[in-house]
Design a protein around this motif. Sequence first.
Motif, PDB file in Angstrom:
ATOM      1  N   ALA A   1       5.911  -6.014   0.733  1.00  0.00           N
ATOM      2  CA  ALA A   1       5.228  -4.711   0.768  1.00  0.00           C
ATOM      3  C   ALA A   1       5.950  -3.745  -0.160  1.00  0.00           C
ATOM      4  CB  ALA A   1       5.226  -4.160   2.186  1.00  0.00           C
ATOM      5  N   PHE A   2       7.277  -3.897  -0.232  1.00  0.00           N
ATOM      6  CA  PHE A   2       8.085  -3.206  -1.243  1.00  0.00           C
ATOM      7  C   PHE A   2       8.470  -4.282  -2.239  1.00  0.00           C
ATOM      8  CE2 PHE A   2      12.522  -2.987  -2.605  1.00  0.00           C
ATOM      9  CZ  PHE A   2      12.516  -1.834  -3.360  1.00  0.00           C
ATOM     10  N   ASP A   3       8.168  -4.079  -3.516  1.00  0.00           N
ATOM     11  CA  ASP A   3       8.500  -5.107  -4.502  1.00  0.00           C
ATOM     12  C   ASP A   3       8.624  -4.452  -5.876  1.00  0.00           C
ATOM     13  OD1 ASP A   3       8.371  -7.254  -6.410  1.00  0.00           O
ATOM     14  OD2 ASP A   3       7.708  -8.523  -4.740  1.00  0.00           O
TER      15      ASP A   3
ATOM     16  N   VAL B   1       6.494  -4.552  -9.368  1.00  0.00           N
ATOM     17  CA  VAL B   1       5.176  -3.895  -9.358  1.00  0.00           C
ATOM     18  C   VAL B   1       4.788  -3.272 -10.720  1.00  0.00           C
ATOM     19  CG1 VAL B   1       6.065  -1.606  -8.667  1.00  0.00           C
ATOM     20  CG2 VAL B   1       3.801  -2.316  -7.892  1.00  0.00           C
TER      21      VAL B   1
ATOM     22  N   ASP C   1      10.110  -1.868 -11.921  1.00  0.00           N
ATOM     23  CA  ASP C   1      10.026  -0.405 -11.820  1.00  0.00           C
ATOM     24  C   ASP C   1      10.802  -0.002 -10.570  1.00  0.00           C
ATOM     25  OD1 ASP C   1       9.348   2.197 -11.352  1.00  0.00           O
ATOM     26  OD2 ASP C   1       7.185   1.883 -11.271  1.00  0.00           O
TER      27      ASP C   1
ATOM     28  N   GLY D   1      11.012   2.928  -9.339  1.00  0.00           N
ATOM     29  CA  GLY D   1      10.514   4.223  -8.857  1.00  0.00           C
ATOM     30  C   GLY D   1      10.584   4.387  -7.340  1.00  0.00           C
ATOM     31  N   ALA D   2      10.489   3.285  -6.618  1.00  0.00           N
ATOM     32  CA  ALA D   2      10.474   3.395  -5.154  1.00  0.00           C
ATOM     33  C   ALA D   2      11.869   3.490  -4.541  1.00  0.00           C
ATOM     34  CB  ALA D   2       9.731   2.201  -4.556  1.00  0.00           C
TER      35      ALA D   2
ATOM     36  N   SER E   1       7.372   8.566   2.107  1.00  0.00           N
ATOM     37  CA  SER E   1       6.396   8.086   1.111  1.00  0.00           C
ATOM     38  C   SER E   1       5.009   8.461   1.587  1.00  0.00           C
ATOM     39  CB  SER E   1       6.455   6.559   0.982  1.00  0.00           C
ATOM     40  OG  SER E   1       7.604   6.177   0.290  1.00  0.00           O
TER      41      SER E   1
ATOM     42  N   GLU F   1       1.500  12.360  -2.759  1.00  0.00           N
ATOM     43  CA  GLU F   1       2.482  12.729  -3.783  1.00  0.00           C
ATOM     44  C   GLU F   1       1.947  12.558  -5.200  1.00  0.00           C
ATOM     45  OE1 GLU F   1       5.823  10.381  -2.553  1.00  0.00           O
ATOM     46  OE2 GLU F   1       6.723  12.109  -1.555  1.00  0.00           O
ATOM     47  N   ARG F   2       1.103  11.527  -5.410  1.00  0.00           N
ATOM     48  CA  ARG F   2       0.521  11.313  -6.741  1.00  0.00           C
ATOM     49  C   ARG F   2      -0.786  10.562  -6.565  1.00  0.00           C
ATOM     50  NH1 ARG F   2       4.252   8.147 -10.314  1.00  0.00           N
ATOM     51  NH2 ARG F   2       5.867   9.149  -9.097  1.00  0.00           N
TER      52      ARG F   2
ATOM     53  N   HIS G   1      -0.492   6.224  -5.720  1.00  0.00           N
ATOM     54  CA  HIS G   1       0.509   5.530  -6.562  1.00  0.00           C
ATOM     55  C   HIS G   1       1.307   4.426  -5.876  1.00  0.00           C
ATOM     56  CE1 HIS G   1       4.200   7.869  -5.079  1.00  0.00           C
ATOM     57  NE2 HIS G   1       3.202   8.161  -4.281  1.00  0.00           N
TER      58      HIS G   1
ATOM     59  N   PHE H   1       1.267   0.764  -4.373  1.00  0.00           N
ATOM     60  CA  PHE H   1       0.372  -0.395  -4.461  1.00  0.00           C
ATOM     61  C   PHE H   1       0.679  -1.474  -3.435  1.00  0.00           C
ATOM     62  CE2 PHE H   1       0.455   1.564  -8.638  1.00  0.00           C
ATOM     63  CZ  PHE H   1      -0.901   1.776  -8.821  1.00  0.00           C
TER      64      PHE H   1
ATOM     65  N   ASP I   1      14.799   4.685   1.229  1.00  0.00           N
ATOM     66  CA  ASP I   1      13.816   4.797   0.165  1.00  0.00           C
ATOM     67  C   ASP I   1      12.987   3.518   0.051  1.00  0.00           C
ATOM     68  OD1 ASP I   1      12.448   6.121  -1.764  1.00  0.00           O
ATOM     69  OD2 ASP I   1      14.069   6.204  -3.225  1.00  0.00           O
TER      70      ASP I   1
ATOM     71  N   THR J   1       8.613   3.136   1.359  1.00  0.00           N
ATOM     72  CA  THR J   1       7.526   2.523   0.590  1.00  0.00           C
ATOM     73  C   THR J   1       6.963   1.316   1.349  1.00  0.00           C
ATOM     74  OG1 THR J   1       8.737   3.200  -1.390  1.00  0.00           O
ATOM     75  CG2 THR J   1       6.942   1.623  -1.703  1.00  0.00           C
TER      76      THR J   1
HETATM   77  P1  AMP Z   1       7.958   6.022  -3.155  1.00  0.00           P
HETATM   78  O1  AMP Z   1       7.414   7.400  -3.368  1.00  0.00           O
HETATM   79  O2  AMP Z   1       9.426   5.960  -2.886  1.00  0.00           O
HETATM   80  O3  AMP Z   1       7.183   5.268  -2.118  1.00  0.00           O
HETATM   81  O4  AMP Z   1       7.801   5.235  -4.526  1.00  0.00           O
HETATM   82  C1  AMP Z   1       6.570   5.098  -5.166  1.00  0.00           C
HETATM   83  C2  AMP Z   1       6.786   4.587  -6.570  1.00  0.00           C
HETATM   84  O5  AMP Z   1       7.294   3.241  -6.531  1.00  0.00           O
HETATM   85  C3  AMP Z   1       5.490   4.494  -7.357  1.00  0.00           C
HETATM   86  O6  AMP Z   1       5.257   5.661  -8.085  1.00  0.00           O
HETATM   87  C4  AMP Z   1       5.726   3.289  -8.258  1.00  0.00           C
HETATM   88  O7  AMP Z   1       6.523   3.646  -9.376  1.00  0.00           O
HETATM   89  C5  AMP Z   1       6.559   2.374  -7.378  1.00  0.00           C
HETATM   90  N1  AMP Z   1       5.759   1.510  -6.492  1.00  0.00           N
HETATM   91  C6  AMP Z   1       4.436   1.559  -6.200  1.00  0.00           C
HETATM   92  N2  AMP Z   1       4.083   0.629  -5.302  1.00  0.00           N
HETATM   93  C7  AMP Z   1       5.229  -0.062  -5.019  1.00  0.00           C
HETATM   94  C8  AMP Z   1       5.526  -1.165  -4.164  1.00  0.00           C
HETATM   95  N3  AMP Z   1       4.610  -1.734  -3.393  1.00  0.00           N
HETATM   96  N4  AMP Z   1       6.814  -1.595  -4.134  1.00  0.00           N
HETATM   97  C9  AMP Z   1       7.761  -1.026  -4.906  1.00  0.00           C
HETATM   98  N5  AMP Z   1       7.532   0.008  -5.714  1.00  0.00           N
HETATM   99  C10 AMP Z   1       6.298   0.495  -5.777  1.00  0.00           C
END
Ligand code: AMP
Length: 312
Positions: free
Chosen positions: A103-105, A108, A160, A162-163, A228, A232-233, A244, A246, A272, A276
């Motif tokens: 679910a977190f990966d 992505v 990425d 970002g999460a 999360s 947010e976006r 945002h 996935f 963090d 996500t």
């Molecule tokens: P967060 O706000 O900490 O949940 O992070 C969201 C950001 O993580 C997104 O803008 C993407 O850059 C990235 N992201 C999106 N979906 C995933 C996912 N399923 N697992 C890991 N990173 C993700």
Amino acid sequence: MKKYIFIVLLTVLLTSCVSKAEDSRFKLMTVCTIKLEAKDADNVLEKAFDLISQIEREISVNVESSYISRINQNAGKSGVKVSDDVYNLIRFSKEVSEKVDNAFDISVYPLVKLWGIGTEDERIPEAVEISKILPLIGSADIILGEDNTVFLKKEGMGIDLGAIGKGYITQKLVELFKAENVKNAIIDLGGNIYLYNREGNVGIQTPFADRGQYYTVVKVNNKAVVTSGPYERYFVSDGVLYHHIFDIKTGYPSNSNLLSCTIVSEDALLCDALSTAGFVLGEERLEEIAKIFKVDIKAVNDEGEYLNFYGT
Ligand code: AMP
Ligand code: MG
């Protein structure tokens, strides 16, 4: 008596050495605020913001020379040698992915690029475009080699962070504050909060309400509070909201029944990653996540119900 005066003077002298500093700066594509009390507080504050910039240069996909960009540029070709910290961060991410059914990966990135949510190029991709890139996603294909090398097995793959980037930076700031004998601090990286050596209430944003409107507060000390949420976006097309975060199994923004998922724990990095993961997994799995990872979770579902799960 003399001894007593000496102790009082010493105490006054020592406490007067501690100063306060606070600033907000635009970094990590968001507003980062740090407030601290320390000996030579201004200097420590500068070091803190320098550290944020340095890590951003190392791990951002938007910086062409970052470790992560170089790993992505070499996908399917060769491994890239990275620092101990980045190597451990990627290893940590892979381990969490395995425990949360991906679910977190962090692999992505192809989906993040395809949808472009929050950028000028945001759009709803064709179903065939999504099915074409799904085989490129899955952190089992991130290969951690000897000698700190990271290799993405297939061309077109991408990482990425970002999460977890803000959680990781928070952890590094806490290490800096310990080394610098900071008395207490508040770290706020775009709403990812950590209270260092001070007790306080942290408000949790009401989904889709104006910034600063809180549906609840949590009292913490030496803990992170990380949320999360789709608000947010996102963009809306034909009345459908596309956000945002996935679900890598479908290639579409996660459609769990949550509007917000907040993790509370001493471990900012774990918070963090799990905010996500918890958001993607949805209400049904939050109790299990709280227990397995020993964190507390607050969430809001799409019926506007407030949910609490305690794992500590
Ligand atoms: P967060 O706000 O900490 O949940 O992070 C969201 C950001 O993580 C997104 O803008 C993407 O850059 C990235 N992201 C999106 N979906 C995933 C996912 N399923 N697992 C890991 N990173 C993700
Ligand atoms: Mg997160």
